[in-house]
Structure formats: structure tokens, C-alpha cells
Design a protein around this motif. Sequence first.
Motif, PDB file in Angstrom:
ATOM      1  N   HIS A 186       0.932  -1.150  -0.077  1.00 43.77           N
ATOM      2  CA  HIS A 186      -0.046  -0.089   0.168  1.00 43.77           C
ATOM      3  C   HIS A 186       0.795   1.314   0.028  1.00 43.77           C
ATOM      4  O   HIS A 186       0.476   2.253  -0.700  1.00 43.77           O
ATOM      5  CB  HIS A 186      -0.970  -0.070   1.144  1.00 43.77           C
ATOM      6  N   LEU A 187       2.041   1.100   0.652  1.00 43.25           N
ATOM      7  CA  LEU A 187       2.982   2.188   0.620  1.00 43.25           C
ATOM      8  C   LEU A 187       3.377   2.514  -0.650  1.00 43.25           C
ATOM      9  O   LEU A 187       3.284   3.844  -1.123  1.00 43.25           O
ATOM     10  CB  LEU A 187       4.221   2.109   1.413  1.00 43.25           C
ATOM     11  N   VAL A 188       3.819   1.613  -1.430  1.00 45.22           N
ATOM     12  CA  VAL A 188       4.052   1.753  -2.989  1.00 45.22           C
ATOM     13  C   VAL A 188       3.096   2.428  -3.752  1.00 45.22           C
ATOM     14  O   VAL A 188       3.147   3.228  -4.619  1.00 45.22           O
ATOM     15  CB  VAL A 188       4.396   0.445  -3.742  1.00 45.22           C
ATOM     16  N   ASP A 189       1.585   1.918  -3.674  1.00 46.63           N
ATOM     17  CA  ASP A 189       0.519   2.448  -4.193  1.00 46.63           C
ATOM     18  C   ASP A 189       0.448   3.995  -3.978  1.00 46.63           C
ATOM     19  O   ASP A 189       0.319   4.772  -5.006  1.00 46.63           O
ATOM     20  CB  ASP A 189      -0.971   1.809  -3.636  1.00 46.63           C
ATOM     21  N   VAL A 190       0.722   4.355  -2.711  1.00 46.68           N
ATOM     22  CA  VAL A 190       0.466   5.935  -2.359  1.00 46.68           C
ATOM     23  C   VAL A 190       1.565   6.628  -2.888  1.00 46.68           C
ATOM     24  O   VAL A 190       1.366   7.711  -3.500  1.00 46.68           O
ATOM     25  CB  VAL A 190       0.280   5.915  -0.991  1.00 46.68           C
ATOM     26  N   VAL A 191       2.970   6.161  -2.796  1.00 45.16           N
ATOM     27  CA  VAL A 191       4.138   6.648  -3.661  1.00 45.16           C
ATOM     28  C   VAL A 191       3.850   6.992  -5.114  1.00 45.16           C
ATOM     29  O   VAL A 191       4.142   7.741  -5.926  1.00 45.16           O
ATOM     30  CB  VAL A 191       5.526   6.265  -3.483  1.00 45.16           C
ATOM     31  N   THR A 192       3.192   5.797  -5.566  1.00 45.91           N
ATOM     32  CA  THR A 192       2.747   6.004  -7.198  1.00 45.91           C
ATOM     33  C   THR A 192       1.947   6.978  -7.388  1.00 45.91           C
ATOM     34  O   THR A 192       2.072   7.761  -8.246  1.00 45.91           O
ATOM     35  CB  THR A 192       2.221   4.356  -7.529  1.00 45.91           C
ATOM     36  N   ALA A 193       0.806   7.134  -6.664  1.00 44.37           N
ATOM     37  CA  ALA A 193      -0.068   8.286  -6.745  1.00 44.37           C
ATOM     38  C   ALA A 193       0.748   9.753  -6.490  1.00 44.37           C
ATOM     39  O   ALA A 193       0.405  10.543  -7.318  1.00 44.37           O
ATOM     40  CB  ALA A 193      -1.223   8.171  -5.659  1.00 44.37           C
ATOM     41  N   ILE A 194       1.688   9.658  -5.584  1.00 42.01           N
ATOM     42  CA  ILE A 194       2.258  11.183  -5.407  1.00 42.01           C
ATOM     43  C   ILE A 194       3.123  11.355  -6.723  1.00 42.01           C
ATOM     44  O   ILE A 194       3.163  12.223  -7.113  1.00 42.01           O
ATOM     45  CB  ILE A 194       3.384  10.958  -4.082  1.00 42.01           C
ATOM     46  N   PHE A 195       3.739  10.210  -7.410  1.00 37.80           N
ATOM     47  CA  PHE A 195       4.782  10.519  -8.527  1.00 37.80           C
ATOM     48  C   PHE A 195       3.617  10.731  -9.645  1.00 37.80           C
ATOM     49  O   PHE A 195       4.193  11.525 -10.461  1.00 37.80           O
ATOM     50  CB  PHE A 195       5.402   9.403  -8.748  1.00 37.80           C
ATOM     51  N   ALA A 196       2.701  10.346  -9.760  1.00 42.85           N
ATOM     52  CA  ALA A 196       1.843  10.334 -10.982  1.00 42.85           C
ATOM     53  C   ALA A 196       1.250  11.743 -10.787  1.00 42.85           C
ATOM     54  O   ALA A 196       0.870  12.450 -11.882  1.00 42.85           O
ATOM     55  CB  ALA A 196       0.802   9.319 -10.853  1.00 42.85           C
ATOM     56  N   GLY A 197       0.889  12.409  -9.858  1.00 47.28           N
ATOM     57  CA  GLY A 197       0.258  13.814  -9.509  1.00 47.28           C
ATOM     58  C   GLY A 197      -1.354  13.518  -9.913  1.00 47.28           C
ATOM     59  O   GLY A 197      -1.665  12.489  -9.926  1.00 47.28           O
ATOM     60  N   PRO A 198      -1.883  14.738  -9.676  1.00 48.19           N
ATOM     61  CA  PRO A 198      -3.383  14.485  -9.424  1.00 48.19           C
ATOM     62  C   PRO A 198      -3.717  14.308 -11.250  1.00 48.19           C
ATOM     63  O   PRO A 198      -3.117  14.586 -12.015  1.00 48.19           O
ATOM     64  CB  PRO A 198      -3.907  15.935  -9.412  1.00 48.19           C
ATOM     65  N   PRO A 199      -4.917  13.639 -11.376  1.00 50.61           N
ATOM     66  CA  PRO A 199      -5.640  13.092 -12.437  1.00 50.61           C
ATOM     67  C   PRO A 199      -5.872  14.523 -13.411  1.00 50.61           C
ATOM     68  O   PRO A 199      -6.058  15.365 -13.055  1.00 50.61           O
ATOM     69  CB  PRO A 199      -6.843  12.344 -12.510  1.00 50.61           C
ATOM     70  N   ASP A 200      -5.824  14.531 -14.636  1.00 51.12           N
ATOM     71  CA  ASP A 200      -5.931  15.368 -15.547  1.00 51.12           C
ATOM     72  C   ASP A 200      -7.454  16.084 -15.551  1.00 51.12           C
ATOM     73  O   ASP A 200      -8.315  15.164 -15.787  1.00 51.12           O
ATOM     74  CB  ASP A 200      -5.658  15.047 -17.155  1.00 51.12           C
ATOM     75  N   ARG A 201      -7.581  17.214 -15.142  1.00 53.11           N
ATOM     76  CA  ARG A 201      -8.956  17.878 -14.752  1.00 53.11           C
ATOM     77  C   ARG A 201      -9.584  18.562 -16.031  1.00 53.11           C
ATOM     78  O   ARG A 201     -10.483  19.135 -16.090  1.00 53.11           O
ATOM     79  CB  ARG A 201      -8.971  18.474 -13.530  1.00 53.11           C
TER      80      ARG A 201
END
Length: 202
Positions: A186-201
Motif C-alpha cells: 500500500h505504501l508503493v501504491d501511495v508513492v505511485t499516486a504522489i509521483f503520478a500527480g493529480p488526474p488531468d482535470r
Amino acid sequence: MDTDRRLVAVAERLFAERGVGAVSLRAVMQAAGTNVAAVHYHFGSKQGLLDAVLRGRADQVSSGRDSLLARLSGADVTPRDLAEAFVRPVVAVLDDGGGYWVRLVGQMLATGDDGLAAIAGSFAERNADFVERLERLSPGVAPATLHFRMVQAMHLTLHVLGDVGRTQRLLNHAEHPWNADDVVSHLVDVVTAIFAGPPDRS
């Protein structure tokens, strides 16, 4: 175990348990079964001993990240690939008995401790490599934003892995007991989200 290695191991534990400022050289010496002269002979000062503590495991993290990053090439690299390369070397330090080191570095980072200067250069080099790869994944995103993401990923990784048991206690319930592998995944999941940034709005 050689005297210098014993002193480093004891200092690593005491610094993590009590905080660097609360641990005297005498306390390290007594716990290691040596004398003050041995500390000064091998390290010169308390700062020298702290530098030795920090550098030992930092080299392991850096080499692990270098190895994983070297395998990532081409256009198919994903934020999760980078998250794995960022988190897994710290997990390897844990598996190698470096839990106190991870906790210590996390505490020092959280308080802005100047003592981290001994490893700041090495970490900055690796972070620059990650930021460069993140720029390819997120063209147009400001470098300052990517650096911010890196810093947050570092804080989170060291905080969670510095005390995996704490995270397990916070999350455990009867229907789903968390083990260490769950925490890391789950930590890897969250770091993935941090690296990816927010979704394109747009």
C-alpha cells in the motif's frame, strides 16, 4: 564484531530510540562496552559517529536505487516502476536489520536536523535522477512541483517504514489483519499516486 562496527550499531539504535541530541558519547560507549578513547579514535567526535551511522545504510539505499533505475528505460516506464525503485531499497535495508536507521533518518528529516548533511548529497543525486524521469512522465509540470512530490514521497516512505508495526496497529481490525507485506504494497501504491500527480482535470 570490530569495535568501530559495534559503536556504529549501538549508536544507530540509541539515536533512533532516544534522539540524537539526547544521547551522549558516554552512553554509546557504555552500551557498546568500550571507552571514550575508542569513539574519538575511530570517529573523532559525536558528529563523526553520526556521519558513520548515516552513511553506512545510505550507501545501501543508493546502490539499490541505482540498480533498479538502471533497469528502467524506454517509453513504457510508469510511475509505479519509479515508486518501486524508490521504496524497495528502503525495504531491503529493513530486511537487512536496518530498522533503527530508517527510523533515525525519518526522525531527522521530519525535524530538519542539520546532521543529515552527511548523506544529503547522495540523496540529492538520486532524487535528481527520479525527478528527471518524472519530467518525462509529466511533461509541462514545473520542476518545483516534481521536487515537492519527491520530498513528500521521502517523508512518507521513511515515516511508514520507520515503524511498520505502528502502521499495522493503526490499521488492524478483526476482518483484515495487516502484515508487513500489506503495508509495503500500500505504501508503493501511495508513492505511485504522489509521483503520478493529480488526474488531468481538463
